[in-house]
Design a protein around this motif. Structure first.
Motif, PDB file in Angstrom:
ATOM      1  N   LEU A  96     -13.160   4.137  13.466  1.00 15.49           N
ATOM      2  CA  LEU A  96     -14.190   3.100  13.555  1.00 15.49           C
ATOM      3  C   LEU A  96     -13.591   1.762  13.177  1.00 15.49           C
ATOM      4  CD1 LEU A  96     -17.129   5.061  11.910  1.00 15.49           C
ATOM      5  CD2 LEU A  96     -16.679   4.726  14.341  1.00 15.49           C
ATOM      6  N   SER A  97     -13.612   0.840  14.093  1.00 18.37           N
ATOM      7  CA  SER A  97     -12.964  -0.454  13.903  1.00 18.37           C
ATOM      8  C   SER A  97     -13.445  -1.163  12.645  1.00 18.37           C
ATOM      9  CB  SER A  97     -13.232  -1.323  15.137  1.00 18.37           C
ATOM     10  OG  SER A  97     -12.715  -2.616  14.957  1.00 18.37           O
ATOM     11  N   TYR A  98     -14.749  -1.114  12.376  1.00 18.24           N
ATOM     12  CA  TYR A  98     -15.292  -1.888  11.258  1.00 18.24           C
ATOM     13  C   TYR A  98     -14.859  -1.339   9.909  1.00 18.24           C
ATOM     14  CZ  TYR A  98     -18.877   1.773  10.905  1.00 18.24           C
ATOM     15  OH  TYR A  98     -19.540   2.966  10.766  1.00 18.24           O
ATOM     16  N   GLU A  99     -14.335  -0.119   9.884  1.00 17.93           N
ATOM     17  CA  GLU A  99     -13.904   0.459   8.610  1.00 17.93           C
ATOM     18  C   GLU A  99     -12.496   0.022   8.224  1.00 17.93           C
ATOM     19  OE1 GLU A  99     -14.555   4.685   8.720  1.00 17.93           O
ATOM     20  OE2 GLU A  99     -16.682   4.439   8.209  1.00 17.93           O
ATOM     21  N   TYR A 100     -11.810  -0.633   9.128  1.00 18.79           N
ATOM     22  CA  TYR A 100     -10.455  -1.103   8.818  1.00 18.79           C
ATOM     23  C   TYR A 100     -10.550  -2.458   8.125  1.00 18.79           C
ATOM     24  CZ  TYR A 100      -8.170   2.669  11.298  1.00 18.79           C
ATOM     25  OH  TYR A 100      -7.701   3.900  11.668  1.00 18.79           O
ATOM     26  N   SER A 101     -10.525  -2.399   6.804  1.00 22.86           N
ATOM     27  CA  SER A 101     -10.756  -3.610   6.026  1.00 22.86           C
ATOM     28  C   SER A 101      -9.524  -4.498   5.932  1.00 22.86           C
ATOM     29  CB  SER A 101     -11.240  -3.258   4.621  1.00 22.86           C
ATOM     30  OG  SER A 101     -10.342  -2.342   4.019  1.00 22.86           O
ATOM     31  N   TYR A 102      -8.369  -3.935   6.172  1.00 17.48           N
ATOM     32  CA  TYR A 102      -7.148  -4.738   6.142  1.00 17.48           C
ATOM     33  C   TYR A 102      -6.675  -4.956   7.574  1.00 17.48           C
ATOM     34  CZ  TYR A 102      -7.087  -3.225   1.263  1.00 17.48           C
ATOM     35  OH  TYR A 102      -7.416  -2.965  -0.043  1.00 17.48           O
ATOM     36  N   LEU A 103      -6.500  -6.188   7.953  1.00 21.05           N
ATOM     37  CA  LEU A 103      -6.022  -6.531   9.284  1.00 21.05           C
ATOM     38  C   LEU A 103      -4.924  -7.579   9.193  1.00 21.05           C
ATOM     39  CD1 LEU A 103      -9.304  -6.931  11.385  1.00 21.05           C
ATOM     40  CD2 LEU A 103      -7.632  -5.096  11.553  1.00 21.05           C
ATOM     41  N   ARG A 115     -13.660  -6.803  19.529  1.00 21.53           N
ATOM     42  CA  ARG A 115     -12.435  -6.093  19.178  1.00 21.53           C
ATOM     43  C   ARG A 115     -12.610  -4.615  19.492  1.00 21.53           C
ATOM     44  NH1 ARG A 115     -11.347  -6.926  13.246  1.00 21.53           N
ATOM     45  NH2 ARG A 115     -12.412  -4.948  12.910  1.00 21.53           N
ATOM     46  N   GLU A 116     -11.569  -4.009  20.071  1.00 22.17           N
ATOM     47  CA  GLU A 116     -11.637  -2.580  20.376  1.00 22.17           C
ATOM     48  C   GLU A 116     -10.374  -1.883  19.882  1.00 22.17           C
ATOM     49  OE1 GLU A 116     -11.874  -1.871  24.590  1.00 22.17           O
ATOM     50  OE2 GLU A 116     -10.106  -3.072  25.037  1.00 22.17           O
ATOM     51  N   LEU A 158       0.842  -1.191   0.000  1.00 23.63           N
ATOM     52  CA  LEU A 158       0.000   0.000   0.000  1.00 23.63           C
ATOM     53  C   LEU A 158       0.877   1.240   0.000  1.00 23.63           C
ATOM     54  CD1 LEU A 158       0.280   1.057   3.159  1.00 23.63           C
ATOM     55  CD2 LEU A 158      -1.424  -0.686   3.573  1.00 23.63           C
ATOM     56  N   ASN A 159       0.269   2.340  -0.448  1.00 19.95           N
ATOM     57  CA  ASN A 159       0.949   3.630  -0.392  1.00 19.95           C
ATOM     58  C   ASN A 159       0.736   4.181   1.015  1.00 19.95           C
ATOM     59  OD1 ASN A 159       2.019   6.140  -0.662  1.00 19.95           O
ATOM     60  ND2 ASN A 159       0.804   6.722  -2.455  1.00 19.95           N
ATOM     61  N   PHE A 160       1.766   4.057   1.819  1.00 19.97           N
ATOM     62  CA  PHE A 160       1.663   4.343   3.253  1.00 19.97           C
ATOM     63  C   PHE A 160       1.005   5.690   3.524  1.00 19.97           C
ATOM     64  CE2 PHE A 160       2.457   1.936   6.747  1.00 19.97           C
ATOM     65  CZ  PHE A 160       3.327   2.438   7.701  1.00 19.97           C
ATOM     66  N   ASP A 161       1.356   6.718   2.758  1.00 21.70           N
ATOM     67  CA  ASP A 161       0.872   8.068   3.031  1.00 21.70           C
ATOM     68  C   ASP A 161      -0.627   8.218   2.826  1.00 21.70           C
ATOM     69  OD1 ASP A 161       3.802   9.980   1.912  1.00 21.70           O
ATOM     70  OD2 ASP A 161       3.341   8.935   3.793  1.00 21.70           O
ATOM     71  N   ASP A 162      -1.261   7.312   2.111  1.00 26.79           N
ATOM     72  CA  ASP A 162      -2.688   7.407   1.838  1.00 26.79           C
ATOM     73  C   ASP A 162      -3.546   6.783   2.932  1.00 26.79           C
ATOM     74  OD1 ASP A 162      -2.322   6.789  -1.741  1.00 26.79           O
ATOM     75  OD2 ASP A 162      -2.182   8.648  -0.567  1.00 26.79           O
ATOM     76  N   TYR A 163      -2.889   6.144   3.902  1.00 25.12           N
ATOM     77  CA  TYR A 163      -3.614   5.324   4.855  1.00 25.12           C
ATOM     78  C   TYR A 163      -3.460   5.802   6.299  1.00 25.12           C
ATOM     79  CZ  TYR A 163      -4.603   1.779   1.355  1.00 25.12           C
ATOM     80  OH  TYR A 163      -5.092   1.113   0.260  1.00 25.12           O
ATOM     81  N   ALA A 164      -4.397   5.366   7.094  1.00 31.31           N
ATOM     82  CA  ALA A 164      -4.279   5.418   8.550  1.00 31.31           C
ATOM     83  C   ALA A 164      -4.082   3.987   9.039  1.00 31.31           C
ATOM     84  CB  ALA A 164      -5.510   6.031   9.191  1.00 31.31           C
ATOM     85  N   ASP A 181      -4.997  -5.918  29.947  1.00 35.22           N
ATOM     86  CA  ASP A 181      -4.430  -5.633  28.630  1.00 35.22           C
ATOM     87  C   ASP A 181      -4.154  -6.922  27.850  1.00 35.22           C
ATOM     88  OD1 ASP A 181      -2.441  -2.986  30.046  1.00 35.22           O
ATOM     89  OD2 ASP A 181      -4.337  -2.817  28.953  1.00 35.22           O
ATOM     90  N   SER A 182      -4.291  -8.053  28.493  1.00 40.19           N
ATOM     91  CA  SER A 182      -4.048  -9.330  27.820  1.00 40.19           C
ATOM     92  C   SER A 182      -5.046  -9.514  26.683  1.00 40.19           C
ATOM     93  CB  SER A 182      -4.176 -10.493  28.815  1.00 40.19           C
ATOM     94  OG  SER A 182      -3.178 -10.433  29.802  1.00 40.19           O
ATOM     95  N   ALA A 183      -4.532  -9.743  25.498  1.00 35.51           N
ATOM     96  CA  ALA A 183      -5.381  -9.866  24.312  1.00 35.51           C
ATOM     97  C   ALA A 183      -4.500 -10.162  23.110  1.00 35.51           C
ATOM     98  CB  ALA A 183      -6.147  -8.569  24.061  1.00 35.51           C
ATOM     99  N   VAL A 184      -5.148 -10.487  22.004  1.00 35.68           N
ATOM    100  CA  VAL A 184      -4.444 -10.505  20.727  1.00 35.68           C
ATOM    101  C   VAL A 184      -4.525  -9.093  20.166  1.00 35.68           C
ATOM    102  CG1 VAL A 184      -4.360 -11.446  18.396  1.00 35.68           C
ATOM    103  CG2 VAL A 184      -5.011 -12.916  20.327  1.00 35.68           C
ATOM    104  N   TYR A 185      -3.381  -8.562  19.815  1.00 33.72           N
ATOM    105  CA  TYR A 185      -3.308  -7.216  19.275  1.00 33.72           C
ATOM    106  C   TYR A 185      -3.116  -7.284  17.762  1.00 33.72           C
ATOM    107  CZ  TYR A 185      -3.164  -5.107  23.881  1.00 33.72           C
ATOM    108  OH  TYR A 185      -3.500  -4.669  25.148  1.00 33.72           O
ATOM    109  N   TYR A 186      -3.956  -6.544  17.058  1.00 32.27           N
ATOM    110  CA  TYR A 186      -3.933  -6.504  15.604  1.00 32.27           C
ATOM    111  C   TYR A 186      -3.637  -5.089  15.131  1.00 32.27           C
ATOM    112  CZ  TYR A 186      -6.881 -10.703  16.126  1.00 32.27           C
ATOM    113  OH  TYR A 186      -7.390 -11.920  16.472  1.00 32.27           O
ATOM    114  N   CYS A 187      -3.026  -4.975  13.976  1.00 31.59           N
ATOM    115  CA  CYS A 187      -2.983  -3.676  13.324  1.00 31.59           C
ATOM    116  C   CYS A 187      -3.843  -3.762  12.070  1.00 31.59           C
ATOM    117  CB  CYS A 187      -1.561  -3.229  13.003  1.00 31.59           C
ATOM    118  SG  CYS A 187      -0.659  -4.261  11.830  1.00 31.59           S
ATOM    119  N   GLY A 188      -4.383  -2.623  11.709  1.00 33.74           N
ATOM    120  CA  GLY A 188      -5.245  -2.548  10.537  1.00 33.74           C
ATOM    121  C   GLY A 188      -4.946  -1.304   9.744  1.00 33.74           C
ATOM    122  N   ALA A 189      -5.380  -1.300   8.500  1.00 31.01           N
ATOM    123  CA  ALA A 189      -5.169  -0.160   7.615  1.00 31.01           C
ATOM    124  C   ALA A 189      -6.485   0.252   6.982  1.00 31.01           C
ATOM    125  CB  ALA A 189      -4.155  -0.509   6.522  1.00 31.01           C
TER     126      ALA A 189
END
Length: 122
Positions: free
Chosen positions: A105-112, A45-46, A27-33, A90-98
């Protein structure tokens, strides 16, 4: 193909610190959050932190302010999550998304990514 790979999860004692990494490709890093999320067993998921790659603007939900710090190294296409003063909750599985543009909004992060396990022992 967008790919996100998390690393850095571990078993740590309460009160300790941890830094998680999320390396992005395709991905083009600058276009994303990039957002960090977590999910504990039986819970939804939070989101815990978000960063806009082009500006470095960050945002945190109230519970994460003060202990969670998101940062990025754009040259490495990598986003970090520093967690200080770890607690058992804080124990959990931690994910990053784009997400293209910006969102907290968590549901808007389509890439995980696949996630990395953080376990805090008391």
């Amino acid at each position: 193909e967008v790919r996100l790979v998390e690393s850095g999860g571990a078993l740590v004692q309460a009160g300790g610190s941890l830094r998680l990494s999320c390396r992005a490709s395709g991905l083009n890093f600058d276009d994303y959050a990039i957002g960090w999320f977590r999910q504990a067993p039986g819970k939804q998921r939070e989101g815990v932190a978000y960063i806009k790659m082009s500006s470095g603007h960050s945002n945190y939900p109230d519970f994460a302010k003060g202990r969670f710090i998101i940062s990025s190294d754009n040259a490495k296409n990598t986003v970090y999550l520093q967690i200080n003063g770890l607690k058992s909750e804080d124990s959990a599985v931690y994910y990053c998304g784009a997400v293209l543009g910006w969102s907290t909004l968590s549901y808007e992060y389509s890439y995980l990514g696949q996630g990395t396990q953080v376990t805090v022992s008391s």
